[in-house]
Structure formats: structure tokens, C-alpha cells
Design an enzyme around this catalytic site. Sequence first.
Site, PDB file in Angstrom:
ATOM      1  N   ARG A  64       0.840  -1.197   0.000  1.00 16.43           N
ATOM      2  CA  ARG A  64       0.000   0.000   0.000  1.00 16.43           C
ATOM      3  C   ARG A  64       0.870   1.240   0.000  1.00 16.43           C
ATOM      4  O   ARG A  64       1.857   1.331   0.734  1.00 16.43           O
ATOM      5  CB  ARG A  64      -0.924   0.006   1.222  1.00 16.43           C
ATOM      6  CG  ARG A  64      -1.893  -1.173   1.218  1.00 16.43           C
ATOM      7  CD  ARG A  64      -2.870  -1.139   2.366  1.00 16.43           C
ATOM      8  NE  ARG A  64      -3.685  -2.348   2.365  1.00 16.43           N
ATOM      9  CZ  ARG A  64      -4.594  -2.639   3.291  1.00 16.43           C
ATOM     10  NH1 ARG A  64      -4.812  -1.798   4.290  1.00 16.43           N
ATOM     11  NH2 ARG A  64      -5.281  -3.766   3.212  1.00 16.43           N
ATOM     12  N   ARG A 109       2.226   1.019  10.247  1.00 17.28           N
ATOM     13  CA  ARG A 109       1.691   1.440   8.948  1.00 17.28           C
ATOM     14  C   ARG A 109       2.815   1.368   7.922  1.00 17.28           C
ATOM     15  O   ARG A 109       3.644   2.270   7.833  1.00 17.28           O
ATOM     16  CB  ARG A 109       1.123   2.861   9.063  1.00 17.28           C
ATOM     17  CG  ARG A 109       0.202   3.249   7.906  1.00 17.28           C
ATOM     18  CD  ARG A 109      -0.393   4.628   8.133  1.00 17.28           C
ATOM     19  NE  ARG A 109      -1.221   4.672   9.319  1.00 17.28           N
ATOM     20  CZ  ARG A 109      -2.501   4.326   9.371  1.00 17.28           C
ATOM     21  NH1 ARG A 109      -3.098   3.898   8.286  1.00 17.28           N
ATOM     22  NH2 ARG A 109      -3.181   4.396  10.499  1.00 17.28           N
ATOM     23  N   GLU A 169      -6.471  -0.948  15.492  1.00 17.53           N
ATOM     24  CA  GLU A 169      -7.090  -1.921  14.585  1.00 17.53           C
ATOM     25  C   GLU A 169      -6.119  -3.022  14.194  1.00 17.53           C
ATOM     26  O   GLU A 169      -4.959  -2.756  13.853  1.00 17.53           O
ATOM     27  CB  GLU A 169      -7.575  -1.212  13.318  1.00 17.53           C
ATOM     28  CG  GLU A 169      -8.234  -2.146  12.310  1.00 17.53           C
ATOM     29  CD  GLU A 169      -8.148  -1.638  10.885  1.00 17.53           C
ATOM     30  OE1 GLU A 169      -8.174  -2.482   9.970  1.00 17.53           O
ATOM     31  OE2 GLU A 169      -8.035  -0.410  10.680  1.00 17.53           O
ATOM     32  N   SER A 183     -10.305  -6.053  10.111  1.00 18.44           N
ATOM     33  CA  SER A 183     -11.532  -5.392   9.670  1.00 18.44           C
ATOM     34  C   SER A 183     -12.338  -6.402   8.862  1.00 18.44           C
ATOM     35  O   SER A 183     -11.838  -6.928   7.867  1.00 18.44           O
ATOM     36  CB  SER A 183     -11.192  -4.163   8.820  1.00 18.44           C
ATOM     37  OG  SER A 183     -12.332  -3.391   8.550  1.00 18.44           O
ATOM     38  N   ARG A 209       0.831  -6.597  12.595  1.00 13.29           N
ATOM     39  CA  ARG A 209       0.214  -5.934  13.746  1.00 13.29           C
ATOM     40  C   ARG A 209       0.009  -6.907  14.904  1.00 13.29           C
ATOM     41  O   ARG A 209       0.067  -6.518  16.071  1.00 13.29           O
ATOM     42  CB  ARG A 209      -1.104  -5.281  13.339  1.00 13.29           C
ATOM     43  CG  ARG A 209      -0.897  -4.074  12.435  1.00 13.29           C
ATOM     44  CD  ARG A 209      -2.112  -3.196  12.333  1.00 13.29           C
ATOM     45  NE  ARG A 209      -1.808  -1.970  11.581  1.00 13.29           N
ATOM     46  CZ  ARG A 209      -2.549  -0.878  11.581  1.00 13.29           C
ATOM     47  NH1 ARG A 209      -3.674  -0.854  12.277  1.00 13.29           N
ATOM     48  NH2 ARG A 209      -2.186   0.180  10.890  1.00 13.29           N
TER      49      ARG A 209
END
Length: 427
Positions: A262, A277, A349, A352, A391
Site C-alpha cells: 500500500r 503502517r 485496529e 476489519s 500488527r
Amino acid sequence: MLDIRWIRDNAEALDAALAKRSAEPLAASLIALDERRRSLVQALQDMQSRRNAASKEIGAAMAAKDGALAESLKAEVAELKTAMTTVEDDSRKADAELADALSRIPNIPLEDVPVGRDESGNVVKLVHGQKPGWNHTPKEHFEIGEALGWLDFEGAAKIAGSRFTIVKGQLARMERALGQFMLDLHTTEHGYLEVQPPLMVRDDAMYGTGQLPKFAEDLFRTTDDRWLIPTAEVPLTNMVREQILEAEKLPLRFTALTPCFRSEAGSAGRDTRGMLRQHQFNKVELVSITDAESSIDEHERMTACAEAVLKRLGLHYRVMTLCTGDMGFGARKTYDLEVWLPGQDSFREISSCSVCGDFQGRRMNARYRVKDDKALKFVHTLNGSGTAVGRTLIAVIENYLNEDGSITVPDVLLPYMGGLTKIEKAG
């Protein structure tokens, strides 16, 4: 993608749904585009009918030796042919314009989704476990990993730039163990089929799951016009594109452990330290393909499968129902799993899970057939992280920190760790 026929019949409902997402009303402009498209189609059909009729009249005129009438009709046919070329071009442009406009509209939230503008409107669904009780001071994962000598951010920056990490030695083994544990759990206990999908895909695959055309800036593109996958959702979901499935074979459940890529274009200044991130990270993805009647129940099931990972690891987490303003583009309803990070003194988070209805099914032209029913229906799709491996590694590092700076290996990972029970400082 939404159905323009549904929009024409439910204009107020569309604009009300867009308002819940803090978006401008679009029904009127979409219907106007569709009216223009329909008028051009009708004009073209009228011209074709007249051309066919005139062609027959030419034959009749020539049989009657009426040369003047025949020439007049020939001239009319020639004019129609020229005009039809223009109308055909206009019709194609109108089709493309409407398709592009429809492709940029977000999905319709389910009625029970809380209304809100941003993450402040999210609602706690449940909380599992408790914060770890310690006598020592919590630390962030990057402090712990660098002190142990198993995380190297400076070295990664020299090789690739910012938002990359080198994970080494015992922590690299633990990250691999986490991925293996998740795959084994989802395939042996939760009924998902393990897949090794392509990591590069074409435009139509990204379009099918909703990344294109709206979110191109969030993606990495290769020199031969392929895209690096931002999540295995893309190839896994597109495995059913342009297919007609039998209803009795649904649901299909797929899982994959893949690198994800990403650009983080909209995240400047956010989580710049550490590995929360990243441009490249590993994730175990869950994808379900269902019929219309089963998708809501499948959403609850998928979320429970992701929760099972955190429960087995003994991590404190909560499940949040995302509000309309914080949901993803293609989702009708989303649950976020947020794990407790002691070093940040906050929940972050880690998964999801979303139900998308037939939004992606329409974009992929993926349908199913119910026995003894001639009508085909678009499949419903769901996707979720089961979970983000990097994560989860962060969560284990921070929650299993010992006073001497070592990290205890969670019991569920011991079979994957080759006898290691603690992550200790590099020798």
C-alpha cells in the site's frame, strides 16, 4: 456497484444513504446520465428501423421504375448511416460516463449501522479480556525490538526508504509462526480453503473489488500495468469473477497468507515510527462468497473466526461496529477488531471484517443459480483480516514483554518456534 434500475426506483433512498456517509446527493445526476443514455439508445433504434424500412422501399421503388424516389431514399439511407455513426459514438460515451459515475458511488449501509461522520461515531460491540497487569513500564514495539536487536528500521530505510522494516532472527521466526498458526486455525477449524494467489493483478480485478477507479493513488503499479495487491481480498474474491455458481455449493471460503502493498498516500505523518503502517506487510485474509440470504450470518461467523486468533493468543481486544462515515467504500457493514497495545496505551485496529452484499458481485459479474429457478442472482461477498500478521506481532511484543526486556512466546505458538520459549537479545 449499484444497479441503475434500483437507483431510478429508489432515488430518495440512495441520497439518504449517501447523506449517512456524509456524501453529496447523486441520484438526480445519475438518473440524468441514464436518461441521456436511454434517449441515445432509443434514437439509434429508431434510425435503424427507419434505415431498414427505407432499404425495403428502395427495392419497391426500383421495381416500380420510380428512379427519382429510389435516389431520394438512397440519399436518406446514406444520411442515416452517417448520423448513426455519430449517435453510436455518443451512446458509447454515455455508457462509459454512466458506468464511471456508478463505479465511484459507495455501497449502501445496512439499516443497523450507526450513523456518524468519522471514527468518533463508532460503537463498541464487545470487549474481550483485560489489560495486562504488570509491575514494569510498558514500551512500544519498536523500542523493544530494537533493544533486542531483531528489528532494524534504519537498515530498511537505507534499502527501501521509509515505512519498511527488517525483521530478523527470533522475531522473524515468531512472525512466521503467527502466519502459520493463523492459516492452520482457519483451514483446520474454520473451513477455509488455503490459496496461494497472484500478488500482481490486472485492472479488472482491482475494479471488481472496488479499488479502481477511485483509489488508484493508494496502490503500487508495475511497469507493465499490473497492480501489486493491497490485500489478498483482491485475487481471492476475483476467483469467482464472470462465473455462474450453483447455490448449493455456497458458501465458498478462501484464506491466504500474502505480502500486501500500500502506498499509504493519505497517511502522511501518521504512525511514522515502527511497523504499524507499512508499504509492505503480511496479512492472513479471509474471503467468503455466499448467497443473498446467508451473507449477514456469514459476517458474524467471519468476525468470530478473526476473534479466535486473538483469543488463542490471550490478547485483550474489543470489537467496534464502524459508523457510516468510517466504513470502507464497498462495505455495507464493518466490524473492526482493535487489540490493546500497552506501549501506546490504546486500542489499535488489527482486523476489519466487512459484508459487501452484491456490490462486488455486480462489478465482477459473478452470479449464482438456485435450483429450479431460471433467474440468476449476483453473489454476496465478504472479506476480513484473519489477522494482520505484522500488527499481531506488535501486539505480542508489547503484551508479552518481560521486565528484563525479553518476550515470552505465547503457548499457542510454541509448536512453531523450534523450542524457543522466549525472544531474547541477539547474541
